[in-house]
Design a protein around this motif. Structure first.
Motif, PDB file in Angstrom:
ATOM      1  N   VAL A  96       1.089  -1.073   0.246  1.00  0.00           N
ATOM      2  CA  VAL A  96      -0.070  -0.489   0.271  1.00  0.00           C
ATOM      3  C   VAL A  96       1.500   1.659   0.139  1.00  0.00           C
ATOM      4  O   VAL A  96       1.606   1.724   0.933  1.00  0.00           O
ATOM      5  N   PRO A  97       0.820   2.469  -0.978  1.00  0.00           N
ATOM      6  CA  PRO A  97       1.603   3.172  -1.231  1.00  0.00           C
ATOM      7  C   PRO A  97       1.471   4.660  -0.148  1.00  0.00           C
ATOM      8  O   PRO A  97       0.409   4.487  -0.126  1.00  0.00           O
ATOM      9  N   ILE A  98       2.547   4.870   0.498  1.00  0.00           N
ATOM     10  CA  ILE A  98       1.829   6.677   0.135  1.00  0.00           C
ATOM     11  C   ILE A  98       2.275   7.824  -1.373  1.00  0.00           C
ATOM     12  O   ILE A  98       3.070   6.942  -1.782  1.00  0.00           O
ATOM     13  N   VAL A  99       0.572   8.032  -0.900  1.00  0.00           N
ATOM     14  CA  VAL A  99       0.954   8.399  -2.617  1.00  0.00           C
ATOM     15  C   VAL A  99       1.365   9.965  -2.559  1.00  0.00           C
ATOM     16  O   VAL A  99       0.176  10.940  -1.048  1.00  0.00           O
ATOM     17  N   VAL A 100       1.933  10.225  -2.350  1.00  0.00           N
ATOM     18  CA  VAL A 100       2.239  11.585  -2.235  1.00  0.00           C
ATOM     19  C   VAL A 100       2.482  12.586  -3.828  1.00  0.00           C
ATOM     20  O   VAL A 100       3.163  12.701  -4.965  1.00  0.00           O
ATOM     21  N   ALA A 115       6.476   1.840  -0.010  1.00  0.00           N
ATOM     22  CA  ALA A 115       6.703   2.626  -1.766  1.00  0.00           C
ATOM     23  C   ALA A 115       6.139   3.392  -1.586  1.00  0.00           C
ATOM     24  O   ALA A 115       5.055   4.068  -0.815  1.00  0.00           O
ATOM     25  N   ILE A 116       6.415   3.901  -2.376  1.00  0.00           N
ATOM     26  CA  ILE A 116       5.888   5.863  -2.759  1.00  0.00           C
ATOM     27  C   ILE A 116       5.214   5.441  -4.465  1.00  0.00           C
ATOM     28  O   ILE A 116       5.945   5.312  -4.724  1.00  0.00           O
ATOM     29  N   LEU A 117       4.007   6.455  -4.343  1.00  0.00           N
ATOM     30  CA  LEU A 117       3.370   7.065  -5.763  1.00  0.00           C
ATOM     31  C   LEU A 117       3.487   8.406  -5.366  1.00  0.00           C
ATOM     32  O   LEU A 117       2.749   8.714  -4.830  1.00  0.00           O
ATOM     33  N   LEU A 118       4.348   8.636  -6.529  1.00  0.00           N
ATOM     34  CA  LEU A 118       4.193   9.982  -7.125  1.00  0.00           C
ATOM     35  C   LEU A 118       3.151  10.526  -7.539  1.00  0.00           C
ATOM     36  O   LEU A 118       3.126  10.173  -8.976  1.00  0.00           O
ATOM     37  N   VAL A 119       2.628  11.364  -7.765  1.00  0.00           N
ATOM     38  CA  VAL A 119       1.337  12.455  -8.584  1.00  0.00           C
ATOM     39  C   VAL A 119       2.072  13.773  -8.909  1.00  0.00           C
ATOM     40  O   VAL A 119       2.390  14.469  -8.383  1.00  0.00           O
ATOM     41  N   GLU A 120       1.865  13.323 -10.418  1.00  0.00           N
ATOM     42  CA  GLU A 120       2.295  14.399 -10.730  1.00  0.00           C
ATOM     43  C   GLU A 120       1.889  15.216 -12.091  1.00  0.00           C
ATOM     44  O   GLU A 120       0.943  14.708 -12.716  1.00  0.00           O
ATOM     45  N   ASP A 121       1.431  16.821 -11.930  1.00  0.00           N
ATOM     46  CA  ASP A 121       0.665  17.387 -13.456  1.00  0.00           C
ATOM     47  C   ASP A 121       1.109  16.705 -14.789  1.00  0.00           C
ATOM     48  O   ASP A 121       0.585  16.190 -15.547  1.00  0.00           O
ATOM     49  N   ILE A 122       2.431  17.107 -14.756  1.00  0.00           N
ATOM     50  CA  ILE A 122       2.702  16.963 -15.948  1.00  0.00           C
ATOM     51  C   ILE A 122       4.709  16.191 -16.040  1.00  0.00           C
ATOM     52  O   ILE A 122       4.716  16.923 -14.859  1.00  0.00           O
ATOM     53  N   VAL A 123       4.871  15.457 -16.404  1.00  0.00           N
ATOM     54  CA  VAL A 123       6.189  14.954 -17.087  1.00  0.00           C
ATOM     55  C   VAL A 123       6.765  16.131 -18.583  1.00  0.00           C
ATOM     56  O   VAL A 123       6.410  15.288 -19.579  1.00  0.00           O
ATOM     57  N   ASP A 124       7.180  16.881 -18.105  1.00  0.00           N
ATOM     58  CA  ASP A 124       8.509  17.700 -19.368  1.00  0.00           C
ATOM     59  C   ASP A 124       9.919  17.545 -19.779  1.00  0.00           C
ATOM     60  O   ASP A 124       9.779  16.484 -19.582  1.00  0.00           O
ATOM     61  N   THR A 125      10.506  18.249 -19.025  1.00  0.00           N
ATOM     62  CA  THR A 125      11.691  17.938 -18.495  1.00  0.00           C
ATOM     63  C   THR A 125      12.374  16.601 -18.362  1.00  0.00           C
ATOM     64  O   THR A 125      13.276  16.235 -18.861  1.00  0.00           O
ATOM     65  N   GLY A 126      11.525  16.699 -17.171  1.00  0.00           N
ATOM     66  CA  GLY A 126      11.856  15.203 -16.567  1.00  0.00           C
ATOM     67  C   GLY A 126      13.270  15.345 -14.282  1.00  0.00           C
ATOM     68  O   GLY A 126      13.094  14.684 -14.868  1.00  0.00           O
ATOM     69  N   ARG A 127      13.314  16.617 -15.254  1.00  0.00           N
ATOM     70  CA  ARG A 127      14.160  17.250 -13.957  1.00  0.00           C
ATOM     71  C   ARG A 127      13.553  16.817 -12.712  1.00  0.00           C
ATOM     72  O   ARG A 127      14.543  16.155 -11.736  1.00  0.00           O
ATOM     73  N   THR A 128      13.006  17.179 -12.752  1.00  0.00           N
ATOM     74  CA  THR A 128      12.032  17.124 -10.637  1.00  0.00           C
ATOM     75  C   THR A 128      12.020  16.001 -10.669  1.00  0.00           C
ATOM     76  O   THR A 128      12.357  15.695  -9.720  1.00  0.00           O
ATOM     77  N   LEU A 129      11.115  14.860 -11.347  1.00  0.00           N
ATOM     78  CA  LEU A 129      10.528  13.772 -11.202  1.00  0.00           C
ATOM     79  C   LEU A 129      11.977  12.778 -10.550  1.00  0.00           C
ATOM     80  O   LEU A 129      12.516  12.249  -9.690  1.00  0.00           O
ATOM     81  N   SER A 130      13.219  13.178 -11.139  1.00  0.00           N
ATOM     82  CA  SER A 130      13.824  12.716 -11.249  1.00  0.00           C
ATOM     83  C   SER A 130      14.944  13.199 -10.244  1.00  0.00           C
ATOM     84  O   SER A 130      15.390  11.802  -9.291  1.00  0.00           O
ATOM     85  N   GLU A 131      15.039  13.811  -9.799  1.00  0.00           N
ATOM     86  CA  GLU A 131      15.221  14.402  -8.174  1.00  0.00           C
ATOM     87  C   GLU A 131      14.322  14.396  -7.132  1.00  0.00           C
ATOM     88  O   GLU A 131      15.174  13.865  -6.059  1.00  0.00           O
TER      89      GLU A 131
END
Length: 179
Positions: A36-40, A94-110
């Motif tokens: 069961v993930p933490i939804v972030v 377990a982490i489930l990251l919720v993002e509006d848009i994957v653009d350059t990818g920099r934010t999600l990667s970090e």
């Protein structure tokens, strides 16, 4: 606000339907893994999408938020800054990251690296929108709502200078608004 939109790309109905499908797929995957993930949610853009998604889950997920920044107006500045970390511990979770848009990818990667360094058991990403033509970092969301063209999109959480987030659809912003 609607007068500033060149074209409606995705209607509210299309987004809601896709959220139902994504929630089922995510829940099935986590049930198979026995986690069961933490939804972030990554503030602020993910809030409408995250709200639509989590109300479809039947498992007892915990939710938390982070505030990270990497944009100035319409441009990614390439430097990811954590403005607010989440309150819950991600260690051995377990982490489930919720993002509006994957653009350059920099934010999600970090952010993903940060969770791994903090001891998360796994980190998955769900994004409402994917704009692969703008990617500068090799990262991919595990779950994607829609792929969009390289246009400036707003609505359903996405903004231009903190405006348009409350539009119930995704639209292409007229060029004269941001140029």
């Amino acid at each position: 606000m609607s007068q500033d939109i060149e074209t409606v790309l995705l209607t509210e109905e299309q987004i809601e339907k896709r959220c139902v499908e994504l929630a089922k797929q995510i829940e099935d995957d986590y049930n198979k893994e026995g986690e069961v993930p933490i939804v972030v949610g990554l503030l602020r853009g993910s809030v409408p999408f995250m709200a639509e998604l989590i109300k479809r889950f039947t498992f007892p997920c915990e939710i938390d938020f982070m505030s990270v920044s990497s944009y100035d107006g319409t441009e990614s500045i390439g430097d990811v800054k954590i403005d607010k970390d989440m309150d819950l511990s991600s260690k051995e979770r377990a982490i489930l990251l919720v993002e509006d848009i994957v653009d350059t990818g920099r934010t999600l990667s970090e952010v993903k690296k940060m969770f791994i360094n903090k001891g998360a058991t796994n980190v998955k990403i769900v994004a409402l929108l994917d704009k692969p033509s703008r990617r500068v970092v090799d990262i991919h969301a595990d779950y994607i709502g829609f792929e969009v063209p390289n246009e400036f999109v707003v609505g359903y959480g996405l903004d231009y200078n903190q405006k348009y987030r409350n539009l119930p659809y995704i639209g292409i912003l007229k060029r004269e608004i941001y140029e």
